[in-house]
Write a protein that holds these residues in place. Structure first.
Motif, PDB file in Angstrom:
ATOM      1  N   ALA A   9       0.849  -1.201   0.000  1.00  7.69           N
ATOM      2  CA  ALA A   9       0.000   0.000   0.000  1.00  7.69           C
ATOM      3  C   ALA A   9       0.876   1.239   0.000  1.00  7.69           C
ATOM      4  CB  ALA A   9      -0.916  -0.004   1.225  1.00  7.69           C
ATOM      5  N   GLY A  15       7.584   2.729  -0.697  1.00 10.00           N
ATOM      6  CA  GLY A  15       6.839   1.623  -1.304  1.00 10.00           C
ATOM      7  C   GLY A  15       7.655   1.005  -2.438  1.00 10.00           C
ATOM      8  N   VAL A  34      -1.352  -0.945  -4.184  1.00  8.95           N
ATOM      9  CA  VAL A  34      -2.577  -0.158  -4.060  1.00  8.95           C
ATOM     10  C   VAL A  34      -2.215   1.253  -3.623  1.00  8.95           C
ATOM     11  CG1 VAL A  34      -2.986  -1.203  -1.762  1.00  8.95           C
ATOM     12  CG2 VAL A  34      -4.827   0.040  -2.892  1.00  8.95           C
ATOM     13  N   ASP A  35      -2.621   2.226  -4.421  1.00  6.65           N
ATOM     14  CA  ASP A  35      -2.281   3.625  -4.144  1.00  6.65           C
ATOM     15  C   ASP A  35      -3.382   4.493  -4.747  1.00  6.65           C
ATOM     16  OD1 ASP A  35      -1.123   6.255  -4.214  1.00  6.65           O
ATOM     17  OD2 ASP A  35       0.855   5.341  -3.998  1.00  6.65           O
ATOM     18  N   PRO A  36      -4.056   5.323  -3.924  1.00  2.18           N
ATOM     19  CA  PRO A  36      -5.161   6.121  -4.471  1.00  2.18           C
ATOM     20  C   PRO A  36      -4.692   7.225  -5.416  1.00  2.18           C
ATOM     21  CG  PRO A  36      -4.748   6.705  -2.176  1.00  2.18           C
ATOM     22  CD  PRO A  36      -3.859   5.552  -2.490  1.00  2.18           C
ATOM     23  N   LYS A  37      -3.412   7.590  -5.327  1.00  3.30           N
ATOM     24  CA  LYS A  37      -2.881   8.656  -6.181  1.00  3.30           C
ATOM     25  C   LYS A  37      -1.480   8.249  -6.617  1.00  3.30           C
ATOM     26  CE  LYS A  37      -3.271  13.606  -5.823  1.00  3.30           C
ATOM     27  NZ  LYS A  37      -3.083  14.716  -4.903  1.00  3.30           N
ATOM     28  N   SER A  73       2.077   3.523   3.283  1.00  5.61           N
ATOM     29  CA  SER A  73       1.228   4.709   3.103  1.00  5.61           C
ATOM     30  C   SER A  73       1.687   5.781   4.097  1.00  5.61           C
ATOM     31  CB  SER A  73      -0.231   4.316   3.360  1.00  5.61           C
ATOM     32  OG  SER A  73      -0.327   3.546   4.544  1.00  5.61           O
ATOM     33  N   PRO A  74       1.223   7.029   3.941  1.00  9.62           N
ATOM     34  CA  PRO A  74       1.578   8.052   4.937  1.00  9.62           C
ATOM     35  C   PRO A  74       1.147   7.628   6.346  1.00  9.62           C
ATOM     36  CG  PRO A  74       0.697   9.086   2.963  1.00  9.62           C
ATOM     37  CD  PRO A  74       0.491   7.600   2.789  1.00  9.62           C
ATOM     38  N   GLN A  81      -5.413   1.021   8.628  1.00 12.45           N
ATOM     39  CA  GLN A  81      -5.181  -0.020   7.614  1.00 12.45           C
ATOM     40  C   GLN A  81      -4.732  -1.339   8.264  1.00 12.45           C
ATOM     41  OE1 GLN A  81      -2.532   1.954   4.760  1.00 12.45           O
ATOM     42  NE2 GLN A  81      -4.282   2.473   3.457  1.00 12.45           N
ATOM     43  N   GLU A  95       5.049   0.061   7.945  1.00 13.56           N
ATOM     44  CA  GLU A  95       6.195   0.969   8.028  1.00 13.56           C
ATOM     45  C   GLU A  95       6.160   1.768   9.344  1.00 13.56           C
ATOM     46  OE1 GLU A  95       9.035   1.693   7.157  1.00 13.56           O
ATOM     47  OE2 GLU A  95       9.129   0.111   5.679  1.00 13.56           O
ATOM     48  N   LYS A  96       7.309   2.348   9.677  1.00  9.81           N
ATOM     49  CA  LYS A  96       7.402   3.170  10.873  1.00  9.81           C
ATOM     50  C   LYS A  96       6.912   4.564  10.554  1.00  9.81           C
ATOM     51  CE  LYS A  96      10.215   5.700   9.690  1.00  9.81           C
ATOM     52  NZ  LYS A  96      10.599   6.580   8.595  1.00  9.81           N
ATOM     53  N   GLU A 124      14.448  -1.552   9.270  1.00 10.74           N
ATOM     54  CA  GLU A 124      15.433  -2.429   8.648  1.00 10.74           C
ATOM     55  C   GLU A 124      16.841  -2.244   9.202  1.00 10.74           C
ATOM     56  OE1 GLU A 124      13.614  -0.188   6.944  1.00 10.74           O
ATOM     57  OE2 GLU A 124      15.111   1.375   6.669  1.00 10.74           O
ATOM     58  N   TRP A 166       2.621  15.865   3.178  1.00 12.13           N
ATOM     59  CA  TRP A 166       2.352  15.374   4.546  1.00 12.13           C
ATOM     60  C   TRP A 166       3.608  15.388   5.406  1.00 12.13           C
ATOM     61  CZ3 TRP A 166       4.636  10.925   6.559  1.00 12.13           C
ATOM     62  CH2 TRP A 166       5.264  10.071   5.635  1.00 12.13           C
ATOM     63  N   ARG A 167       4.782  15.237   4.780  1.00 11.41           N
ATOM     64  CA  ARG A 167       6.039  15.232   5.533  1.00 11.41           C
ATOM     65  C   ARG A 167       6.308  16.567   6.224  1.00 11.41           C
ATOM     66  NH1 ARG A 167       9.193  10.544   6.106  1.00 11.41           N
ATOM     67  NH2 ARG A 167       9.231   9.349   4.213  1.00 11.41           N
ATOM     68  N   THR A 181      10.096  11.289  12.669  1.00 10.76           N
ATOM     69  CA  THR A 181       9.438  10.118  12.076  1.00 10.76           C
ATOM     70  C   THR A 181      10.219   9.620  10.857  1.00 10.76           C
ATOM     71  OG1 THR A 181       7.959  11.433  10.681  1.00 10.76           O
ATOM     72  CG2 THR A 181       7.126  10.776  12.839  1.00 10.76           C
ATOM     73  N   HIS A 186      13.832   5.263  14.064  1.00  9.23           N
ATOM     74  CA  HIS A 186      14.732   4.104  13.897  1.00  9.23           C
ATOM     75  C   HIS A 186      15.762   4.082  15.031  1.00  9.23           C
ATOM     76  CE1 HIS A 186      13.491   2.945   9.854  1.00  9.23           C
ATOM     77  NE2 HIS A 186      13.757   4.137   9.360  1.00  9.23           N
TER      78      HIS A 186
HETATM   79  N1  LIG Z   1      11.891   2.169   6.722  1.00  8.00           N
HETATM   80  C1  LIG Z   1      12.402   3.259   6.212  1.00  8.00           C
HETATM   81  O1  LIG Z   1      13.614   3.453   6.247  1.00  8.00           O
HETATM   82  C2  LIG Z   1      11.490   4.266   5.560  1.00  8.00           C
HETATM   83  C3  LIG Z   1      12.014   5.209   4.671  1.00  8.00           C
HETATM   84  C4  LIG Z   1      11.141   6.118   4.081  1.00  8.00           C
HETATM   85  C5  LIG Z   1       9.784   6.109   4.410  1.00  8.00           C
HETATM   86  N2  LIG Z   1       9.324   5.184   5.306  1.00  8.00           N
HETATM   87  C6  LIG Z   1       7.894   5.167   5.690  1.00  8.00           C
HETATM   88  O2  LIG Z   1       7.109   4.781   4.568  1.00  8.00           O
HETATM   89  C7  LIG Z   1       5.862   5.477   4.576  1.00  8.00           C
HETATM   90  C8  LIG Z   1       5.697   6.209   3.247  1.00  8.00           C
HETATM   91  O3  LIG Z   1       6.735   7.163   3.134  1.00  8.00           O
HETATM   92  P1  LIG Z   1       7.198   7.685   1.683  1.00  8.00           P
HETATM   93  O4  LIG Z   1       8.430   8.472   1.897  1.00  8.00           O
HETATM   94  O5  LIG Z   1       7.209   6.552   0.707  1.00  8.00           O
HETATM   95  O6  LIG Z   1       5.975   8.659   1.351  1.00  8.00           O
HETATM   96  P2  LIG Z   1       5.554   9.236  -0.077  1.00  8.00           P
HETATM   97  O7  LIG Z   1       4.802  10.485   0.201  1.00  8.00           O
HETATM   98  O8  LIG Z   1       6.733   9.269  -0.993  1.00  8.00           O
HETATM   99  O9  LIG Z   1       4.566   8.116  -0.638  1.00  8.00           O
HETATM  100  C9  LIG Z   1       3.349   7.778  -0.025  1.00  8.00           C
HETATM  101  C10 LIG Z   1       2.434   7.124  -1.064  1.00  8.00           C
HETATM  102  O10 LIG Z   1       1.275   6.651  -0.397  1.00  8.00           O
HETATM  103  C11 LIG Z   1       0.146   6.931  -1.200  1.00  8.00           C
HETATM  104  N3  LIG Z   1      -1.048   6.950  -0.351  1.00  8.00           N
HETATM  105  C12 LIG Z   1      -1.695   8.005   0.183  1.00  8.00           C
HETATM  106  N4  LIG Z   1      -2.752   7.576   0.901  1.00  8.00           N
HETATM  107  C13 LIG Z   1      -2.774   6.221   0.790  1.00  8.00           C
HETATM  108  C14 LIG Z   1      -3.637   5.214   1.284  1.00  8.00           C
HETATM  109  N5  LIG Z   1      -4.691   5.523   2.057  1.00  8.00           N
HETATM  110  N6  LIG Z   1      -3.365   3.921   0.977  1.00  8.00           N
HETATM  111  C15 LIG Z   1      -2.300   3.604   0.200  1.00  8.00           C
HETATM  112  N7  LIG Z   1      -1.450   4.524  -0.299  1.00  8.00           N
HETATM  113  C16 LIG Z   1      -1.683   5.810  -0.003  1.00  8.00           C
HETATM  114  C17 LIG Z   1       0.465   8.283  -1.827  1.00  8.00           C
HETATM  115  O11 LIG Z   1      -0.337   8.500  -2.980  1.00  8.00           O
HETATM  116  C18 LIG Z   1       1.942   8.110  -2.144  1.00  8.00           C
HETATM  117  O12 LIG Z   1       2.138   7.568  -3.441  1.00  8.00           O
HETATM  118  C19 LIG Z   1       5.888   6.414   5.789  1.00  8.00           C
HETATM  119  O13 LIG Z   1       5.224   5.820   6.859  1.00  8.00           O
HETATM  120  C20 LIG Z   1       7.371   6.546   6.095  1.00  8.00           C
HETATM  121  O14 LIG Z   1       7.636   6.797   7.474  1.00  8.00           O
HETATM  122  C21 LIG Z   1      10.143   4.262   5.862  1.00  8.00           C
END
Ligand SMILES: NC(=O)c1ccc[n+]([C@@H]2O[C@H](COP(=O)([O-])OP(=O)(O)OC[C@H]3O[C@@H](n4cnc5c(N)ncnc54)[C@H](O)[C@@H]3O)[C@@H](O)[C@H]2O)c1
Length: 338
Positions: A9, A15, A34-37, A73-74, A81, A95-96, A124, A166-167, A181, A186
């Protein structure tokens, strides 16, 4: 053994990393994203990795061919979810941060327990060889009794994101605490692994370069019940920097990374137990493999093979630290007892 068939998601920055890492293990098959946008390049990803694209999360949960979901997802979506996915009988890797409050994390972990499943978490770093070596050096007594830990993990990756991303929203339901976050949670996860139960949190945030109200400076100090002091700080407006130092009564150990985990840069682990002398080991480490190893361990744990490295209590404690950070910084750095 048949792979676990999953949906990812969210196809943003992380993702994509999760889909790539999942493609490296025979234990997982990503059938759906699955991604709404979705971003413009999702079709390229679909062509490369063979997943189909959906926009409705509930539709994916109703799909009997999907065994589990990986949530990228955010942050605000993680809790609802996760609960919906367990309710639908799926495995969940989230995810965290898991969510924004200790109580919320407990609800998620209770739901996992009730479903008889192991909730995965995207820290990770615990599966990264140099971090394993750092933790081992602290735990095996090389530096004596652990007294304090200091971490700075900064980067300016989000600086150019639009104001409404959102960030950059410091609302406690989105991404409060500056880079906490992003990189901090981490680090406090590793603090909890090493030092146990947290007792008190004091934190500050500020806006130095970003447009208010976005926060680009954060500092949090955690006092653990065993007396260990641990501090994390980060700037969101300076180039990549990462240092984790642990001090004991017989020496210190320090891990310095040259670049973000997905940039595959070397990491340097330095130990000193004699004044003026130090030894350094250089590691090459990749996000691809550490994310894959974490996913593999999650699948294994759900098949009754091996113990997952994260205990529910550590996951709840780390989220309690996050909640206390927000409360303390909103109160001008007041101590918040846990
Ligand atoms: N483990 C890590 O090292 C690590 C690194 C980066 C991000 N993250 C985590 O991953 C998550 C996403 O971060 P990102 O940087 O990829 O954000 P991002 O903004 O780049 O991507 C988020 C995606 O989620 C989609 N989205 C929005 N609402 C949604 C929903 N209801 N269901 C499914 N998808 C939806 C958006 O359209 C977008 O494409 C956050 O929780 C972040 O903390 C973890």
């Amino acid at each position: 053994m048949k792979p676990m068939t999953v949906a990812v998601a969210g196809y943003g920055w992380w993702g994509k990393q999760l889909v790539k890492s999942a493609s490296l293990t025979p234990k997982l098959k990503v059938a759906v994203v699955v991604d709404p946008k979705p971003p413009a390049d999702i079709q390229d990803g679909s062509n490369q990795f063979g997943f189909r694209v959906e926009s409705d999360f509930d539709k994916v949960l109703a799909d009997k061919t999907i065994d589990g979901v990986i949530l990228a997802s955010p942050n605000a979506f993680h809790l609802p979810q996760t609960l919906a996915a367990f309710e639908a009988g799926k495995y969940v890797f989230c995810e965290k941060p898991l969510t924004m409050t200790g109580d919320g994390a407990k609800v998620m972990l209770d739901a996992a327990k009730a479903a008889g499943k192991v909730l995965g978490i995207g820290h990770e770093l615990r599966y990264l060889e140099p971090v394993e070596a750092l933790i081992d050096t602290i735990k095996n007594g090389t530096i004596g009794r652990l007294l304090s830990m200091e971490v700075n993990r900064s980067h300016d990756t989000f600086r150019t994101l639009p104001k409404d991303n959102w960030r950059k929203n410091p609302d406690p339901t989105m991404s409060p605490g500056g880079l906490y976050t992003g990189t901090g949670i981490h680090q406090t996860d590793i603090f909890c692994l090493i030092a146990g139960e947290p007792a008190e949190v004091r934190a500050e945030t500020d806006t130095l370069v970003y447009d208010p109200p976005a926060e680009d400076y954060v500092r949090v100090k955690v006092l653990f019940k065993n007396g260990v002091h641990a501090m994390y700080s980060a700037l969101s407006c300076t180039p990549y920097y990462s240092r984790f130092t642990a001090f004991g009564d017989k020496g210190w150990v320090e891990l310095v990374a040259e670049g973000a985990i997905d940039k595959n840069k070397p990491m340097h682990l330095t130990v000193s137990t004699v004044p003026g002398e130090r030894s350094t080991r250089v590691f090459s480490a990749t996000a691809d493999n550490s994310v894959k190893d974490n996913l593999d361990a999650w699948v294994d744990a759900n098949r009754g093979q091996g113990t997952y490295r994260f205990t529910p209590q550590q996951m709840i404690d780390n989220t309690r630290i996050f909640e206390a950070l927000v409360k303390s910084s909103r109160g001008g750095g007041v101590p918040v007892k846990l």
